[in-house]
Design a protein around this motif. Structure first.
Motif, short mmCIF file in Angstrom:
data_model
loop_
_atom_site.label_atom_id
_atom_site.label_comp_id
_atom_site.label_asym_id
_atom_site.label_seq_id
_atom_site.Cartn_x
_atom_site.Cartn_y
_atom_site.Cartn_z
N GLY A 43 0.74 -1.10 0.03
CA GLY A 43 0.00 0.11 0.18
C GLY A 43 0.88 1.26 -0.02
N PRO A 44 0.57 2.36 0.72
CA PRO A 44 1.57 3.44 1.02
C PRO A 44 2.68 3.42 1.67
CG PRO A 44 -0.50 3.66 2.30
CD PRO A 44 -0.61 2.36 1.52
N GLY A 45 2.96 2.06 2.14
CA GLY A 45 4.33 1.79 2.83
C GLY A 45 4.57 2.22 3.95
N LYS A 46 3.26 2.39 5.03
CA LYS A 46 3.63 2.83 6.23
C LYS A 46 4.38 1.79 7.08
CE LYS A 46 0.63 5.82 5.90
NZ LYS A 46 0.67 7.28 6.21
N VAL A 47 4.34 0.45 6.91
CA VAL A 47 5.35 -0.27 7.99
C VAL A 47 6.77 -0.06 7.48
CG1 VAL A 47 5.84 -2.80 8.65
CG2 VAL A 47 3.49 -1.88 8.54
N GLY A 48 7.13 -0.29 6.24
CA GLY A 48 8.39 -0.17 5.82
C GLY A 48 9.03 1.45 6.07
N LEU A 49 8.22 2.19 6.06
CA LEU A 49 8.59 3.69 6.22
C LEU A 49 8.90 3.93 7.62
CD1 LEU A 49 6.42 5.80 3.63
CD2 LEU A 49 8.75 5.21 3.73
N PHE A 62 9.42 -1.18 -1.78
CA PHE A 62 8.28 -1.50 -1.50
C PHE A 62 7.59 -1.98 -2.90
CE2 PHE A 62 9.76 1.82 0.79
CZ PHE A 62 9.26 1.79 2.31
N LEU A 63 6.62 -3.22 -2.71
CA LEU A 63 6.19 -4.01 -3.66
C LEU A 63 4.58 -4.04 -3.58
CD1 LEU A 63 6.86 -5.92 -6.04
CD2 LEU A 63 6.15 -7.59 -4.46
N ASP A 64 3.79 -3.54 -4.70
CA ASP A 64 2.54 -3.37 -4.69
C ASP A 64 1.70 -3.34 -6.12
OD1 ASP A 64 0.26 -2.49 -2.14
OD2 ASP A 64 -0.51 -2.48 -4.23
N LEU A 65 0.68 -3.88 -6.21
CA LEU A 65 0.10 -3.72 -7.33
C LEU A 65 -0.45 -2.36 -7.81
CD1 LEU A 65 -1.69 -7.20 -8.00
CD2 LEU A 65 0.08 -6.23 -9.37
N ALA A 66 -0.85 -1.59 -6.68
CA ALA A 66 -1.48 -0.40 -6.91
C ALA A 66 -0.46 0.78 -7.16
CB ALA A 66 -2.47 -0.16 -5.68
N GLY A 67 -0.35 1.16 -8.24
CA GLY A 67 0.67 2.32 -8.45
C GLY A 67 0.03 3.63 -7.72
N LYS A 72 2.55 7.30 -3.35
CA LYS A 72 2.68 8.08 -2.01
C LYS A 72 3.74 7.94 -1.27
CE LYS A 72 -2.42 7.31 -1.39
NZ LYS A 72 -3.53 6.57 -0.72
N ILE A 73 4.85 6.86 -1.72
CA ILE A 73 5.97 6.56 -1.05
C ILE A 73 7.01 7.48 -1.66
CG2 ILE A 73 7.93 5.10 -0.60
CD1 ILE A 73 5.60 2.78 -0.64
N SER A 74 7.74 8.52 -1.20
CA SER A 74 8.67 9.46 -1.70
C SER A 74 10.08 8.57 -1.91
CB SER A 74 9.11 10.54 -0.43
OG SER A 74 8.05 11.43 -0.12
N LEU A 75 10.38 8.98 -3.17
CA LEU A 75 11.58 8.27 -3.54
C LEU A 75 12.92 8.99 -2.76
CD1 LEU A 75 11.05 7.50 -7.12
CD2 LEU A 75 11.22 6.12 -5.23
N GLU A 76 13.63 8.43 -1.79
CA GLU A 76 14.79 8.93 -1.45
C GLU A 76 15.82 8.08 -1.65
OE1 GLU A 76 13.67 10.07 2.64
OE2 GLU A 76 11.61 10.98 2.08
N PRO A 77 17.00 8.29 -1.23
CA PRO A 77 18.16 7.23 -1.21
C PRO A 77 17.87 6.14 -0.20
CG PRO A 77 18.98 9.57 -0.91
CD PRO A 77 17.55 9.55 -0.63
N GLY A 78 18.03 4.82 -0.95
CA GLY A 78 17.38 3.56 -0.17
C GLY A 78 16.12 3.23 -0.10
N VAL A 79 15.44 3.95 -0.92
CA VAL A 79 13.94 3.86 -1.14
C VAL A 79 13.70 3.28 -2.56
CG1 VAL A 79 11.58 4.63 -0.77
CG2 VAL A 79 13.25 5.04 0.87
N PHE A 80 12.73 2.10 -2.49
CA PHE A 80 12.60 1.72 -4.18
C PHE A 80 11.09 1.24 -4.14
CE2 PHE A 80 17.16 0.88 -2.76
CZ PHE A 80 17.75 1.39 -4.11
N ARG A 81 10.45 1.77 -5.13
CA ARG A 81 9.13 1.44 -5.31
C ARG A 81 8.89 0.15 -6.43
NH1 ARG A 81 6.82 7.34 -5.54
NH2 ARG A 81 7.65 7.03 -7.62
N ILE A 82 8.48 -0.56 -6.32
CA ILE A 82 8.13 -1.59 -7.51
C ILE A 82 6.67 -1.99 -7.54
CG2 ILE A 82 9.04 -3.87 -8.45
CD1 ILE A 82 11.40 -3.13 -7.13
N ARG A 83 6.06 -1.66 -8.72
CA ARG A 83 4.97 -2.15 -9.01
C ARG A 83 4.98 -3.78 -9.36
NH1 ARG A 83 0.26 0.31 -12.99
NH2 ARG A 83 -1.50 -0.89 -12.13
#
Length: 181
Positions: A43-49, A62-67, A72-83
């Motif tokens: 989802g919006p990554g609350k646990v990982g964040l 962060f892996l989710d089907l919902a783009g 909602k997850i800010s891309l910062e160093p060390g943060v990766f979003r994967i649909r």
């Protein structure tokens, strides 16, 4: 699935005590190298964040089907979003030190739940840690009612059961059997 865009979820998604327990049990504070931490069906990554707030020196994927949720997850160093799909991840075997999946596996069908667990087991490193938290049907007598109610809630939220299937909230015994399978 991508049409779903929830602004808020249950408090447990970002509860500090819940996140601290995961952090302590994973021993992320003791890693000498950079750990790879997966927040799957994030989802919006609350646990990982939340874990990242405690220990920002690791890589959080962060892996989710919902783009819409991932954006909602800010891309910062060390943060990766994967649909992507937790049942068929794009990751190689033994990629992750820690994988977290909270209140999401129940949203898969009864057939798909073991697929997600097998995939997560495959991509965890030897001695990797999987944290799983989800709903439980208290017993067989109430399971059908609970699943009907949750499925109806999902349909109101945009799920199409004829395409996506219906969710499945197992009993404790069924969760154990599925995790071991």
């Amino acid at each position: 699935y991508d049409k779903r865009d929830f602004e808020a979820g249950p408090r447990i998604y970002s509860d500090r005590d819940f996140i601290q327990r995961i952090f302590d049990a994973s021993e992320l504070g003791n890693f000498e190298d950079i750990a790879r931490v997966g927040d799957f069906m994030s989802g919006p990554g609350k646990v990982g964040l939340g874990l990242r707030e405690i220990s920002p020196n690791h890589h959080y994927i962060f892996l989710d089907l919902a783009g819409n949720q991932l954006r909602k997850i800010s891309l910062e160093p060390g943060v990766f979003r994967i649909r992507g799909d937790a049942r068929y991840t794009p990751f190689k075997e033994s990629t992750f030190d820690v994988v977290v999946c909270r209140y999401a596996i129940k949203d898969l069908t009864q057939f798909d739940q073991p697929m997600a667990f097998r995939e997560i087991r495959l991509i965890l490193k030897p001695r990797g840690i999987f944290f799983f938290s989800d709903m439980i049907s208290p017993n067989d007598a109430t399971k059908d009612w609970l699943n009907r109610q949750h499925s109806l809630k999902q349909e109101f939220g945009g799920r199409n059961p004829s395409v996506e299937g219906k969710c499945h909230i197992p009993t404790v015994k069924e969760w154990r059997e599925t995790l071991i399978a």
